[in-house]
Design an enzyme around this catalytic site. Structure first.
Site, PDB file in Angstrom:
ATOM      1  N   GLY A 102      61.565  -0.908  10.505  1.00  0.00           N
ATOM      2  CA  GLY A 102      61.695  -0.257  11.718  1.00  0.00           C
ATOM      3  C   GLY A 102      62.136  -1.205  13.159  1.00  0.00           C
ATOM      4  O   GLY A 102      61.419  -0.982  14.098  1.00  0.00           O
ATOM      5  N   ALA A 137      44.637   8.722  10.072  1.00  0.00           N
ATOM      6  CA  ALA A 137      44.279   8.512   8.578  1.00  0.00           C
ATOM      7  C   ALA A 137      45.375   7.414   8.105  1.00  0.00           C
ATOM      8  O   ALA A 137      44.707   6.418   7.336  1.00  0.00           O
ATOM      9  CB  ALA A 137      44.478   9.622   7.747  1.00  0.00           C
ATOM     10  N   ASP A 163      64.808   3.913   4.170  1.00  0.00           N
ATOM     11  CA  ASP A 163      63.459   4.941   4.322  1.00  0.00           C
ATOM     12  C   ASP A 163      62.421   4.264   3.589  1.00  0.00           C
ATOM     13  O   ASP A 163      62.378   4.164   2.064  1.00  0.00           O
ATOM     14  CB  ASP A 163      63.718   6.092   3.614  1.00  0.00           C
ATOM     15  CG  ASP A 163      62.707   7.113   3.969  1.00  0.00           C
ATOM     16  OD1 ASP A 163      61.409   6.669   4.518  1.00  0.00           O
ATOM     17  OD2 ASP A 163      62.850   8.455   3.532  1.00  0.00           O
ATOM     18  N   TYR A 192      48.032  10.565  11.638  1.00  0.00           N
ATOM     19  CA  TYR A 192      48.546   9.317  12.086  1.00  0.00           C
ATOM     20  C   TYR A 192      47.270   8.447  12.030  1.00  0.00           C
ATOM     21  O   TYR A 192      47.219   7.311  11.593  1.00  0.00           O
ATOM     22  CB  TYR A 192      48.882   9.494  13.371  1.00  0.00           C
ATOM     23  CG  TYR A 192      49.735   8.455  14.025  1.00  0.00           C
ATOM     24  CD1 TYR A 192      50.639   7.665  13.835  1.00  0.00           C
ATOM     25  CD2 TYR A 192      48.828   7.492  15.023  1.00  0.00           C
ATOM     26  CE1 TYR A 192      51.309   6.421  14.557  1.00  0.00           C
ATOM     27  CE2 TYR A 192      49.264   6.409  15.480  1.00  0.00           C
ATOM     28  CZ  TYR A 192      50.393   5.736  15.474  1.00  0.00           C
ATOM     29  OH  TYR A 192      50.611   4.568  15.608  1.00  0.00           O
TER      30      TYR A 192
HETATM   31  P1  NAP Z   1      59.480   3.996  17.647  1.00  0.00           P
HETATM   32  O1  NAP Z   1      59.686   3.451  19.009  1.00  0.00           O
HETATM   33  O2  NAP Z   1      59.235   5.316  17.550  1.00  0.00           O
HETATM   34  O3  NAP Z   1      60.380   3.208  16.519  1.00  0.00           O
HETATM   35  C1  NAP Z   1      60.026   3.421  15.221  1.00  0.00           C
HETATM   36  C2  NAP Z   1      60.913   2.608  14.147  1.00  0.00           C
HETATM   37  O4  NAP Z   1      60.473   2.780  12.868  1.00  0.00           O
HETATM   38  C3  NAP Z   1      62.450   2.850  14.441  1.00  0.00           C
HETATM   39  O5  NAP Z   1      62.951   1.761  14.244  1.00  0.00           O
HETATM   40  C4  NAP Z   1      62.767   3.752  13.187  1.00  0.00           C
HETATM   41  O6  NAP Z   1      64.068   3.601  12.711  1.00  0.00           O
HETATM   42  C5  NAP Z   1      61.597   3.269  12.256  1.00  0.00           C
HETATM   43  N1  NAP Z   1      61.264   4.098  11.327  1.00  0.00           N
HETATM   44  C6  NAP Z   1      60.665   5.455  11.459  1.00  0.00           C
HETATM   45  N2  NAP Z   1      60.562   5.913  10.218  1.00  0.00           N
HETATM   46  C7  NAP Z   1      61.010   5.067   9.140  1.00  0.00           C
HETATM   47  C8  NAP Z   1      61.170   5.419   7.712  1.00  0.00           C
HETATM   48  N3  NAP Z   1      60.740   6.149   7.173  1.00  0.00           N
HETATM   49  N4  NAP Z   1      61.659   3.997   7.144  1.00  0.00           N
HETATM   50  C9  NAP Z   1      62.253   2.919   7.787  1.00  0.00           C
HETATM   51  N5  NAP Z   1      62.139   3.089   9.195  1.00  0.00           N
HETATM   52  C10 NAP Z   1      61.581   3.963   9.727  1.00  0.00           C
HETATM   53  O7  NAP Z   1      57.851   3.150  17.450  1.00  0.00           O
HETATM   54  P2  NAP Z   1      57.170   1.849  18.304  1.00  0.00           P
HETATM   55  O8  NAP Z   1      56.254   2.608  19.339  1.00  0.00           O
HETATM   56  O9  NAP Z   1      57.887   0.968  18.452  1.00  0.00           O
HETATM   57  O10 NAP Z   1      55.910   1.627  16.897  1.00  0.00           O
HETATM   58  C11 NAP Z   1      56.108   0.812  16.070  1.00  0.00           C
HETATM   59  C12 NAP Z   1      54.990   0.724  15.267  1.00  0.00           C
HETATM   60  O11 NAP Z   1      53.751   0.511  15.991  1.00  0.00           O
HETATM   61  C13 NAP Z   1      54.640   1.998  14.523  1.00  0.00           C
HETATM   62  O12 NAP Z   1      54.146   1.646  13.318  1.00  0.00           O
HETATM   63  C14 NAP Z   1      53.652   2.553  15.298  1.00  0.00           C
HETATM   64  O13 NAP Z   1      52.758   3.423  14.536  1.00  0.00           O
HETATM   65  C15 NAP Z   1      52.856   1.406  15.860  1.00  0.00           C
HETATM   66  N6  NAP Z   1      52.260   1.546  16.882  1.00  0.00           N
HETATM   67  C16 NAP Z   1      52.620   2.239  18.323  1.00  0.00           C
HETATM   68  C17 NAP Z   1      51.983   2.413  19.467  1.00  0.00           C
HETATM   69  C18 NAP Z   1      52.744   2.536  20.633  1.00  0.00           C
HETATM   70  O14 NAP Z   1      52.076   2.757  21.721  1.00  0.00           O
HETATM   71  N7  NAP Z   1      53.893   2.757  20.930  1.00  0.00           N
HETATM   72  C19 NAP Z   1      50.579   2.086  19.485  1.00  0.00           C
HETATM   73  C20 NAP Z   1      49.921   1.886  18.354  1.00  0.00           C
HETATM   74  C21 NAP Z   1      50.651   1.632  17.256  1.00  0.00           C
HETATM   75  P3  NAP Z   1      65.236   4.753  13.681  1.00  0.00           P
HETATM   76  O15 NAP Z   1      65.491   3.923  14.882  1.00  0.00           O
HETATM   77  O16 NAP Z   1      66.268   4.465  12.587  1.00  0.00           O
HETATM   78  O17 NAP Z   1      64.638   5.942  13.833  1.00  0.00           O
END
Ligand code: NAP
Length: 248
Positions: free
Chosen positions: A13, A158, A64, A156
């Protein structure tokens, strides 16, 4: 700045948000960066260009993480280009929020598959190499929601609590072979994921942040980079909250 010269990192990601910030932080330290993404090729290309602009090597692979065959293909592609993998950051994640009564089985499965099973598949694929090398760093993205729970995020929460259990179990299994496994639990971070939240939900979450502001992707990336660095050699099985005080 941490030194990652000669190291290769895989960041799942890595096309957007926290994953992109992690790619750039590791690149600043001199790492070769391989990132995977789900489908946003334009964003992945932008991350590659930004990594290369820092003078580091980059590779983007569409994969994926919930599909074991695609994960094997990702690791093969990374080894073909960079020959080794020293750091794995399991960052890819999705949300499909709804209250329990309205949450479909498909939405539950999709989130568990991408977030929890995806982490398992990537660790399994990379651990073989790290065990042979007798060294490695694995950092898994959990969440404050995995520590505290959150209404509307049963799936989420879980997945993210599962990542903590998985991290501690992996840490115990792999510690004797020089591989550390830790988790970072971000709070409320300014990315596309949180931008998609309704305004009322954003205000409610923000009210629970003692520092009274959202975090930046870079705040999380620096914590991930620390746990991936040589400086964190004696730290394993830990969950580091990067959340402005939310989960304490
Ligand atoms: P984001 O901006 O939505 O980006 C998600 C990333 O994951 C994108 O690069 C997406 O690729 C990729 N992705 C999604 N499903 C995938 C799959 N099945 N296989 C491969 N790649 C996949 O998310 P973020 O906010 O940066 O979050 C990153 C991580 O931090 C996540 O695990 C999230 O749960 C965790 N997190 C975030 C927050 C927050 O407040 N933002 C808080 C706590 C934890 P595409 O660009 O191709 O769609």
């Amino acid at each position: 700045m941490m030194d990652f010269t000669g190291k290769t990192a895989v960041v799942t990601g890595g096309s957007r948000g926290i994953g992109r910030a992690v790619c750039l932080e590791l690149a600043r330290g001199g790492a070769n960066v391989a990132l995977c993404y789900a489908g946003n090729e334009t964003a992945a290309r932008e991350t590659v260009q930004a990594v290369e602009a820092l003078g580091a090597n980059a590779l983007a692979v569409r994969c994926d993480v919930s599909d074991g065959g695609q994960v094997s293909g990702l690791i093969d592609a990374v080894l073909h280009v960079f020959q080794r993998i020293d750091i794995l950051v399991n960052n890819a994640g999705v949300t499909r929020d709804n209250l329990l009564v309205r949450m479909s089985e498909a939405d539950f499965d999709a989130v568990i598959d991408a977030n929890l099973k995806g982490t398992f598949l990537c660790v399994k694929a990379v651990s073989r190499l790290m065990l042979k090398q007798r060294c490695g760093r694995i950092v898994n993205l959990s969440s404050v929601v995995g520590l505290r729970g959150n209404a509307g995020q049963v799936n989420y929460a879980a997945s993210k609590a599962g990542i903590i259990g998985m991290t501690k179990s992996l840490a115990r299994e792999l510690a004797g072979r020089g591989i550390t496994v830790n988790a970072v639990a971000p709070g409320f971070i300014d990315t596309d994921m949180t931008a998609a939240m309704p305004e009322a939900a954003r205000a409610a979450v923000l009210a629970a942040v003692p520092m009274a502001r959202m975090g930046a992707a870079e705040d999380v990336a620096r914590a991930v980079a620390f746990l991936a660095s040589d400086d964190a050699a004696y730290i394993t099985g830990q969950v580091l909250a990067v959340d402005g005080g939310m989960a304490m």
